[in-house]
Design a protein around this motif. Sequence first.
Motif, PDB file in Angstrom:
ATOM      1  N   SER A   1       5.051  -0.361   1.925  1.00 35.70           N
ATOM      2  CA  SER A   1       5.133   0.668   0.860  1.00 35.70           C
ATOM      3  C   SER A   1       6.463   0.354   0.303  1.00 35.70           C
ATOM      4  O   SER A   1       7.538   0.483   0.897  1.00 35.70           O
ATOM      5  CB  SER A   1       4.998   2.102   1.057  1.00 35.70           C
ATOM      6  OG  SER A   1       5.130   2.836   0.004  1.00 35.70           O
TER       7      SER A   1
ATOM      8  N   ASP B   1       0.736  -1.344   0.034  1.00 38.94           N
ATOM      9  CA  ASP B   1       0.026  -0.018  -0.095  1.00 38.94           C
ATOM     10  C   ASP B   1       0.743   1.315  -0.012  1.00 38.94           C
ATOM     11  O   ASP B   1       1.759   1.309   0.890  1.00 38.94           O
ATOM     12  CB  ASP B   1      -0.968  -0.159   1.159  1.00 38.94           C
ATOM     13  CG  ASP B   1      -1.816   1.173   1.278  1.00 38.94           C
ATOM     14  OD1 ASP B   1      -1.495   1.963   1.607  1.00 38.94           O
ATOM     15  OD2 ASP B   1      -3.014   0.926   0.665  1.00 38.94           O
ATOM     16  N   GLU B   2       0.416   2.283  -1.013  1.00 39.31           N
ATOM     17  CA  GLU B   2       1.344   3.594  -0.960  1.00 39.31           C
ATOM     18  C   GLU B   2       1.446   4.130   0.358  1.00 39.31           C
ATOM     19  O   GLU B   2       2.363   4.877   0.716  1.00 39.31           O
ATOM     20  CB  GLU B   2       0.615   4.337  -2.040  1.00 39.31           C
ATOM     21  CG  GLU B   2      -0.715   4.771  -1.513  1.00 39.31           C
ATOM     22  CD  GLU B   2      -1.238   5.711  -2.840  1.00 39.31           C
ATOM     23  OE1 GLU B   2      -2.545   6.102  -2.300  1.00 39.31           O
ATOM     24  OE2 GLU B   2      -0.589   5.635  -3.704  1.00 39.31           O
TER      25      GLU B   2
ATOM     26  N   GLU C   1       7.323   5.864  -2.651  1.00 37.53           N
ATOM     27  CA  GLU C   1       6.449   6.803  -2.520  1.00 37.53           C
ATOM     28  C   GLU C   1       5.998   7.135  -4.295  1.00 37.53           C
ATOM     29  O   GLU C   1       5.040   7.627  -4.513  1.00 37.53           O
ATOM     30  CB  GLU C   1       6.975   8.291  -2.213  1.00 37.53           C
ATOM     31  CG  GLU C   1       7.294   8.205  -0.794  1.00 37.53           C
ATOM     32  CD  GLU C   1       7.729   9.634  -0.318  1.00 37.53           C
ATOM     33  OE1 GLU C   1       7.468  10.538  -1.154  1.00 37.53           O
ATOM     34  OE2 GLU C   1       8.266   9.748   0.804  1.00 37.53           O
TER      35      GLU C   1
ATOM     36  N   THR D   1       7.720   2.008   4.894  1.00 33.06           N
ATOM     37  CA  THR D   1       8.940   1.879   4.021  1.00 33.06           C
ATOM     38  C   THR D   1      10.220   1.489   4.654  1.00 33.06           C
ATOM     39  O   THR D   1      10.237   1.719   5.911  1.00 33.06           O
ATOM     40  CB  THR D   1       9.296   3.153   3.189  1.00 33.06           C
ATOM     41  OG1 THR D   1       9.639   4.327   4.356  1.00 33.06           O
ATOM     42  CG2 THR D   1       8.246   3.716   2.171  1.00 33.06           C
TER      43      THR D   1
END
Length: 157
Positions: A123, A74-75, A126, A79
């Motif tokens: 993620s 999922d964005e 980006e 991270t």
Amino acid sequence: MNIRLLTIGKTDNKALQTLIDDYTKRLSFYVKFDLEIIPDIKNVKNLSEAQQKEKEGELILSKITATDQLILLDENGKTYSSVGFSDFLQKKMNAGTKTLVFVIGGPYGFSETVYQKAQGKVSLSEMTFSHQMVRLFVIEQIYRGFTILRNEPYHHQ
């Protein structure tokens, strides 16, 4: 630990599929790994974005058991560096996770129901990538993570 990757729709790019197959084979030396493709929903032009997410969500959740750890690509997810992601995998193994399931959603993301069932979100960047490319990136990063855990020379810092 078993790892599964659930995706919506098949990969129609033969070059990408060849790379996906290569990394899937490599990964099999480290962990039981399955790539499961959920067929595209038919007649999407008759569905709203929300309806499409809901239908895809039902299909995704039908593939999940109560003991699976569900992680969404999922964005808005967390991270990781490659080393950080290998630590994430190690923690899941240390915790006794039986099956870790990563999910790549459809073009509009996930339904609220899928978000509620998930134990985490990751993620890759980006930036936005095609769903077909994300499959390759996820499998390669899982492979890279295991090579890092084994101190093998694939990853360089």
